[in-house]
Scaffold this motif. Sequence first.
Motif, PDB file in Angstrom:
ATOM      1  N   ILE A 166     -25.103 101.734  -3.006  1.00  0.00           N
ATOM      2  CA  ILE A 166     -25.035 100.370  -3.552  1.00  0.00           C
ATOM      3  C   ILE A 166     -24.765 100.430  -5.058  1.00  0.00           C
ATOM      4  O   ILE A 166     -23.931  99.683  -5.585  1.00  0.00           O
ATOM      5  N   ILE A 167     -25.472 101.320  -5.749  1.00  0.00           N
ATOM      6  CA  ILE A 167     -25.272 101.457  -7.199  1.00  0.00           C
ATOM      7  C   ILE A 167     -23.844 101.893  -7.513  1.00  0.00           C
ATOM      8  O   ILE A 167     -23.185 101.325  -8.395  1.00  0.00           O
ATOM      9  N   SER A 168     -23.349 102.903  -6.806  1.00  0.00           N
ATOM     10  CA  SER A 168     -21.996 103.396  -7.078  1.00  0.00           C
ATOM     11  C   SER A 168     -20.949 102.329  -6.768  1.00  0.00           C
ATOM     12  O   SER A 168     -19.936 102.213  -7.473  1.00  0.00           O
ATOM     13  N   HIS A 169     -21.184 101.528  -5.729  1.00  0.00           N
ATOM     14  CA  HIS A 169     -20.251 100.448  -5.389  1.00  0.00           C
ATOM     15  C   HIS A 169     -20.170  99.435  -6.528  1.00  0.00           C
ATOM     16  O   HIS A 169     -19.065  99.013  -6.922  1.00  0.00           O
ATOM     17  N   ILE A 170     -21.311  99.064  -7.079  1.00  0.00           N
ATOM     18  CA  ILE A 170     -21.320  98.099  -8.185  1.00  0.00           C
ATOM     19  C   ILE A 170     -20.680  98.710  -9.422  1.00  0.00           C
ATOM     20  O   ILE A 170     -19.885  98.053 -10.119  1.00  0.00           O
ATOM     21  N   GLU A 171     -20.994  99.972  -9.712  1.00  0.00           N
ATOM     22  CA  GLU A 171     -20.450 100.616 -10.916  1.00  0.00           C
ATOM     23  C   GLU A 171     -18.942 100.795 -10.827  1.00  0.00           C
ATOM     24  O   GLU A 171     -18.237 100.728 -11.845  1.00  0.00           O
ATOM     25  N   GLU A 172     -18.432 101.017  -9.637  1.00  0.00           N
ATOM     26  CA  GLU A 172     -16.989 101.197  -9.465  1.00  0.00           C
ATOM     27  C   GLU A 172     -16.227  99.874  -9.535  1.00  0.00           C
ATOM     28  O   GLU A 172     -15.094  99.825 -10.020  1.00  0.00           O
ATOM     29  N   GLU A 173     -16.859  98.808  -9.073  1.00  0.00           N
ATOM     30  CA  GLU A 173     -16.120  97.560  -8.895  1.00  0.00           C
ATOM     31  C   GLU A 173     -16.629  96.381  -9.730  1.00  0.00           C
ATOM     32  O   GLU A 173     -15.850  95.479 -10.047  1.00  0.00           O
ATOM     33  N   GLY A 174     -17.929  96.359 -10.069  1.00  0.00           N
ATOM     34  CA  GLY A 174     -18.466  95.086 -10.532  1.00  0.00           C
ATOM     35  C   GLY A 174     -19.262  95.032 -11.811  1.00  0.00           C
ATOM     36  O   GLY A 174     -19.961  94.038 -12.061  1.00  0.00           O
ATOM     37  N   LEU A 175     -19.225  96.054 -12.669  1.00  0.00           N
ATOM     38  CA  LEU A 175     -20.039  96.011 -13.887  1.00  0.00           C
ATOM     39  C   LEU A 175     -19.618  94.890 -14.835  1.00  0.00           C
ATOM     40  O   LEU A 175     -20.394  94.482 -15.699  1.00  0.00           O
ATOM     41  N   HIS A 176     -18.381  94.387 -14.681  1.00  0.00           N
ATOM     42  CA  HIS A 176     -17.909  93.305 -15.541  1.00  0.00           C
ATOM     43  C   HIS A 176     -18.216  91.925 -14.958  1.00  0.00           C
ATOM     44  O   HIS A 176     -17.907  90.900 -15.584  1.00  0.00           O
ATOM     45  N   THR A 177     -18.827  91.871 -13.777  1.00  0.00           N
ATOM     46  CA  THR A 177     -19.095  90.596 -13.111  1.00  0.00           C
ATOM     47  C   THR A 177     -20.130  89.785 -13.890  1.00  0.00           C
ATOM     48  O   THR A 177     -21.251  90.239 -14.116  1.00  0.00           O
ATOM     49  N   GLU A 178     -19.759  88.578 -14.294  1.00  0.00           N
ATOM     50  CA  GLU A 178     -20.661  87.748 -15.091  1.00  0.00           C
ATOM     51  C   GLU A 178     -21.903  87.376 -14.277  1.00  0.00           C
ATOM     52  O   GLU A 178     -21.814  86.974 -13.119  1.00  0.00           O
ATOM     53  N   GLY A 179     -23.066  87.543 -14.897  1.00  0.00           N
ATOM     54  CA  GLY A 179     -24.325  87.204 -14.236  1.00  0.00           C
ATOM     55  C   GLY A 179     -24.780  88.226 -13.209  1.00  0.00           C
ATOM     56  O   GLY A 179     -25.652  87.931 -12.382  1.00  0.00           O
ATOM     57  N   LYS A 184     -19.078  91.583  -1.746  1.00  0.00           N
ATOM     58  CA  LYS A 184     -18.918  90.980  -3.073  1.00  0.00           C
ATOM     59  C   LYS A 184     -20.025  91.491  -3.991  1.00  0.00           C
ATOM     60  O   LYS A 184     -21.097  91.879  -3.551  1.00  0.00           O
ATOM     61  N   GLN A 185     -19.730  91.453  -5.304  1.00  0.00           N
ATOM     62  CA  GLN A 185     -20.631  92.099  -6.254  1.00  0.00           C
ATOM     63  C   GLN A 185     -22.009  91.446  -6.336  1.00  0.00           C
ATOM     64  O   GLN A 185     -23.027  92.139  -6.425  1.00  0.00           O
ATOM     65  N   HIS A 186     -22.076  90.122  -6.304  1.00  0.00           N
ATOM     66  CA  HIS A 186     -23.376  89.464  -6.347  1.00  0.00           C
ATOM     67  C   HIS A 186     -24.170  89.755  -5.073  1.00  0.00           C
ATOM     68  O   HIS A 186     -25.408  89.857  -5.107  1.00  0.00           O
ATOM     69  N   ASP A 187     -23.465  89.911  -3.942  1.00  0.00           N
ATOM     70  CA  ASP A 187     -24.146  90.283  -2.701  1.00  0.00           C
ATOM     71  C   ASP A 187     -24.711  91.696  -2.809  1.00  0.00           C
ATOM     72  O   ASP A 187     -25.830  91.976  -2.364  1.00  0.00           O
ATOM     73  N   ALA A 188     -23.918  92.607  -3.411  1.00  0.00           N
ATOM     74  CA  ALA A 188     -24.372  93.995  -3.581  1.00  0.00           C
ATOM     75  C   ALA A 188     -25.612  94.050  -4.473  1.00  0.00           C
ATOM     76  O   ALA A 188     -26.572  94.774  -4.188  1.00  0.00           O
ATOM     77  N   PHE A 220     -33.672  95.809  -1.492  1.00  0.00           N
ATOM     78  CA  PHE A 220     -34.151  97.156  -1.157  1.00  0.00           C
ATOM     79  C   PHE A 220     -35.467  97.452  -1.871  1.00  0.00           C
ATOM     80  O   PHE A 220     -36.425  97.948  -1.273  1.00  0.00           O
ATOM     81  N   ILE A 221     -35.522  97.126  -3.166  1.00  0.00           N
ATOM     82  CA  ILE A 221     -36.733  97.398  -3.951  1.00  0.00           C
ATOM     83  C   ILE A 221     -37.886  96.525  -3.470  1.00  0.00           C
ATOM     84  O   ILE A 221     -39.011  96.999  -3.266  1.00  0.00           O
ATOM     85  N   PHE A 229     -28.917 102.851 -14.050  1.00  0.00           N
ATOM     86  CA  PHE A 229     -27.978 101.825 -13.615  1.00  0.00           C
ATOM     87  C   PHE A 229     -28.099 100.576 -14.487  1.00  0.00           C
ATOM     88  O   PHE A 229     -27.098  99.984 -14.908  1.00  0.00           O
ATOM     89  N   PHE A 230     -29.342 100.162 -14.777  1.00  0.00           N
ATOM     90  CA  PHE A 230     -29.541  98.981 -15.627  1.00  0.00           C
ATOM     91  C   PHE A 230     -28.905  99.193 -16.998  1.00  0.00           C
ATOM     92  O   PHE A 230     -28.335  98.262 -17.574  1.00  0.00           O
TER      93      PHE A 230
END
Length: 523
Positions: free
Chosen positions: A213-226, A259-263, A270-271, A324-325
């Motif tokens: 999940i972390i790698s998916h967000i880092e590859e695709e969505g770190l620029h996603t607003e919010g 989608k990034q917000h879903d990820a 999970f936490i 990741f944060f």
Amino acid sequence: QYCSFCLSLSEGEQEEAWLAEAGLARLEEDSAVFLSTLTRTQAAAVERRVASVQQTLRRRNRQQLPDVRDIFRHPDKVSRSTLCLTQTAKTETELNVDVAFSEQALSYRDNHQSFKVTRSLNSPDDKLPLLPDKTGQTRIGDLSPLDMKKVHRLVLVEMTALFDTSGIDLKPAKALKVKTKESGLFGVPLTTLLDQDQRRVPGTKVPLILQKIISHIEEEGLHTEGLLRIPGVATRVKFLCQDLESSFYDGTFSWQQMKQHDAASLLKLFIRELPHPLLTVEYLNAFIAVNNLPTKKQQLQALNLLVLLLPEANRDTLKALVEFFQHVIKNQAKNKMTLNNVSVVMAPNIFMFKGFRSKVTEQQEFSMATSTANIVRLLIRYQNLLWTIPKFIMNQVRHQNMESQRKQKERAVRKLLKKIAIERPSEKTIPEQETSQGIIRVHAPQFTKISMALQLTEDLQACDVLTRFLSQDSLLAVKTDDLCLYEIGGNIKERCLDGETYMKDLYQVNPTAEWVLLHAGPL
């Protein structure tokens, strides 16, 4: 309050549990070496809990522990046994790891009768500098398992002493019984999840689903607003969760559809769904109590000790999250997620867990986010420091090892007398001659060039040793990052050296050590 949902240990039980974890359940002669290395404040913490257990045992008419005055027969030795531990820190605006944190807190308390705790996240946040240590930082994983056991015992006593000095009474708790799943991805105990992951990928330290999940967000969505703040669509997140449960391990899950917000919502889910808190039931109250310490410096010191006390699985997973944060925050210009924003959003997820969530109201959850955001903030910002072992703890470990060796020699002296008379010349004669001239010999048993002599200078660092070794053997197809210089023996079992370690300074701390160059990784 959130802590009230834990089952508090009865009077006496918490002290007995504490002594057992500190390896002091049976205070006998074997404990003498450990106790001889304690500082004033550490010794006071042990004495306080031994006295409490004695009172409880008297009431129960059970066999008592030895009298507390007999345990600490040499109070003068206790207070000055560890190097530099009676010094005081110069200021509350720099981090000093040479002196026991509880000793620094005692000095602060004596000089500041009234405690004022600043919790505002909007106050100026100048990063506290770390005083340099020429003997190098010691990261978690650099030490042998035997020395890490000593570290755990010392850190537990030091953490308790630090809170004692500030008048904070920690109330450990027992976990409520929560029905848990024995397999799957969400709502599974962390150790169970890692067991099933390690059967698939040996050596896994962080759950595979969380890594993905972390790698998916880092590859695709770190620029996603919010990112992390804006929730995903609830129905879609529920479907994705079910889909992952059935198809994650067989590799058929379609990550492109996510989608990034879903990820980000899945990561938080999970936490939250962990049946036991990531910070553990045993230490959750202590993490929350960090906010009650009077200065930011003491809060960081307490967090450093608490991170070291976490079980390996929890500690490694927490580290993956805070890293990741930090990546999210580095992209705040586009995603609008500052350190404050990430801390406030993630605090209730980290400090809540499935066993308590059903009992907490929305207002309580909001209150928790506010009170614990500072702790998450410090974990993120100072993660490189918090996952290291303070120098004063390392000094105490060295002292314990030296004391143990001395006692072993005393017990074996009669057996050795005959051997000494016929013992052949020591194999270390040459290295001893070399070191008397300021030269050390580095051994490299895994390589063609099996040893190398080096002149100790004020500027020689561990990274320089690696560079010189590689420069003398052009056939070696390895990089300096793949190698580690180990300090072995003397007053330590083994330690992988930080590249910035000054060799002459470390040699003065441990003159009888051997220096061995090996491929990086545990011995």
